[in-house]
Design a protein around this motif. Structure first.
Motif, PDB file in Angstrom:
ATOM      1  N   HIS A 162       0.852  -1.190   0.000  1.00  0.00           N
ATOM      2  CA  HIS A 162       0.000   0.000   0.000  1.00  0.00           C
ATOM      3  C   HIS A 162       0.882   1.232   0.000  1.00  0.00           C
ATOM      4  O   HIS A 162       2.045   1.199   0.417  1.00  0.00           O
ATOM      5  CB  HIS A 162      -0.900   0.012   1.249  1.00  0.00           C
ATOM      6  N   SER A 163       0.320   2.333  -0.440  1.00  0.00           N
ATOM      7  CA  SER A 163       1.018   3.597  -0.359  1.00  0.00           C
ATOM      8  C   SER A 163       0.927   4.128   1.066  1.00  0.00           C
ATOM      9  O   SER A 163       0.040   3.747   1.830  1.00  0.00           O
ATOM     10  CB  SER A 163       0.407   4.593  -1.341  1.00  0.00           C
ATOM     11  N   LEU A 164       1.867   4.986   1.424  1.00  0.00           N
ATOM     12  CA  LEU A 164       1.831   5.643   2.723  1.00  0.00           C
ATOM     13  C   LEU A 164       2.404   7.032   2.596  1.00  0.00           C
ATOM     14  O   LEU A 164       3.067   7.367   1.616  1.00  0.00           O
ATOM     15  CB  LEU A 164       2.595   4.830   3.776  1.00  0.00           C
ATOM     16  N   GLY A 165       2.131   7.851   3.579  1.00  0.00           N
ATOM     17  CA  GLY A 165       2.583   9.230   3.579  1.00  0.00           C
ATOM     18  C   GLY A 165       2.130   9.902   4.853  1.00  0.00           C
ATOM     19  O   GLY A 165       2.596   9.578   5.935  1.00  0.00           O
ATOM     20  N   LEU A 166       1.186  10.834   4.747  1.00  0.00           N
ATOM     21  CA  LEU A 166       0.598  11.429   5.942  1.00  0.00           C
ATOM     22  C   LEU A 166      -0.246  10.414   6.699  1.00  0.00           C
ATOM     23  O   LEU A 166      -0.408  10.518   7.917  1.00  0.00           O
ATOM     24  CB  LEU A 166      -0.254  12.638   5.559  1.00  0.00           C
TER      25      LEU A 166
END
Length: 354
Positions: A288-292
């Motif tokens: 999965h993508s992640l960031g904030l």
């Protein structure tokens, strides 16, 4: 391009204003995190509303926003309506994924503008990270790697899962984390077959696998990693399963880059595990993508047939989970470039026996 400019670029079509209610979108637009508030973005101006607890901090740090205070006499609805009138807004794009029914009904009843679901356009920008965002995420991952290095020698027979979880949390904060990306997953022995198991009173035994899924947050940006280690010794079956998961991860990372689909990458890892006879024991998506947020779009799973964007930050986390016996997951974080995926997780991936 500044993040606020990205939001402003959305205002030439269906909506002429944005209502930012989630902490993540407010942080993204202002490039600074304020715990409470609501923001309005319009071509004629941008306003950020918060209460007296956060006003001084907001006035010092929120660039591009006119900061206004809400209080008992001027609540959020009244302040937002003033902005709607001042900026000539008729249609507000809102974040439907982040509002409760009660919150939405409150806005719908009290605001003098039409509300339009607009979560996807608002959040899509976050899929491709700016260089300064990547720097913050690399820092978060460095903190997380250091926590793993420090916690390894502390893992002992007789230690409870909860005690190990506490050590991990302490190490992430001690090494510079400004928060936790999520509640760590710390499971041992047969509990490792639970992909999202919860730490409990079970005490670690010789011959156990211990799975730790954890990540520090740094200035609002998340890290994520999983390591499965053996305590004392590992059986031949444990070694075999571990090697299959590691092979699946390495094969998929080698083919990951901007422009391929999430389903394509997931399929590479899944094929390795299926060919080894363990396909039914890999139930979740590859990454999965992640960031904030710890889970953002895009995803690398069987359902995502859209090209992955340049500078997306994605997890790589195949696993095999044998109910009642044990499970293995190995997770790194990668940055997608035109030609490859850069693995920013520094911790070793060979089977570690403590």
């Amino acid at each position: 391009m500044k993040n606020l400019e990205k939001y402003l670029s959305l205002l030439s079509g269906e909506v002429d204003g944005l209502l930012l209610t989630s902490r993540y979108s407010r942080h993204y637009g202002a490039e600074y995190d304020i715990a409470e508030g609501v923001a309005i973005v319009a071509k004629e101006g941008c306003r950020y509303f918060t209460d007296s607890r956060y006003m001084e901090c907001a006035e010092k740090n929120l660039k591009g926003f006119d900061v206004r205070m809400v209080d008992r006499s001027r609540n959020y609805f009244r302040c937002i309506n003033d902005a709607i009138a001042d900026f000539g807004v008729t249609t507000l794009g809102y974040e439907e994924d982040y509002l409760t029914v009660a919150e939405f009904r409150g806005y719908e009843k009290n605001l003098n503008a039409k509300l339009m679901p607009f979560n996807k356009p608002i959040s899509d920008f976050r899929g491709s990270k700016e260089e300064w965002e990547l720097d913050l995420m690399k820092k978060a991952q460095q903190i997380t790697d250091q926590a793993f290095t420090e916690v390894l020698p502390r893992i002992k027979v007789g230690m409870s899962e909860l005690e190990l979880q506490a050590e991990l949390i302490y190490c992430m904060y001690k090494n510079g984390g400004t928060g936790l990306a999520f509640d760590p997953i710390v499971v041992s022995g047969p509990n490792t077959s639970l992909p999202h198991g919860v730490a409990g009173e079970r005490r670690i035994q010789a011959g156990d696998f211990v799975t730790m899924d954890f990540g520090a947050s740094y200035m609002g940006y998340c890290a994520d990693m999983t390591r499965t280690v053996a305590v004392g010794f590992a059986t031949e079956e444990m070694k075999k399963v571990y090697s299959i998961v590691l092979e699946a991860q390495r094969a998929a990372i080698a083919e990951t880059k901007a422009g391929v689909t999430g389903a394509f990458v997931d399929g590479i890892a899944r094929k390795v595990i299926e060919n080894a006879g363990y396909g039914e024991y890999f139930g979740h998506g590859y990454g999965h993508s992640l960031g904030l947020e710890i889970h953002e779009n895009p995803n690398m799973n069987t359902r995502n047939h859209e090209p992955l964007p340049l500078h997306a930050v994605c997890s790589a986390e195949p696993g095999i989970y044998l109910p009642g016996k044990f499970g293995v997951r190995i997770e790194d974080v990668t940055i997608l470039t035109q030609n490859s995926a850069i693995d920013i997780t520094a911790s070793p991936k060979n089977l570690i026996i403590v």
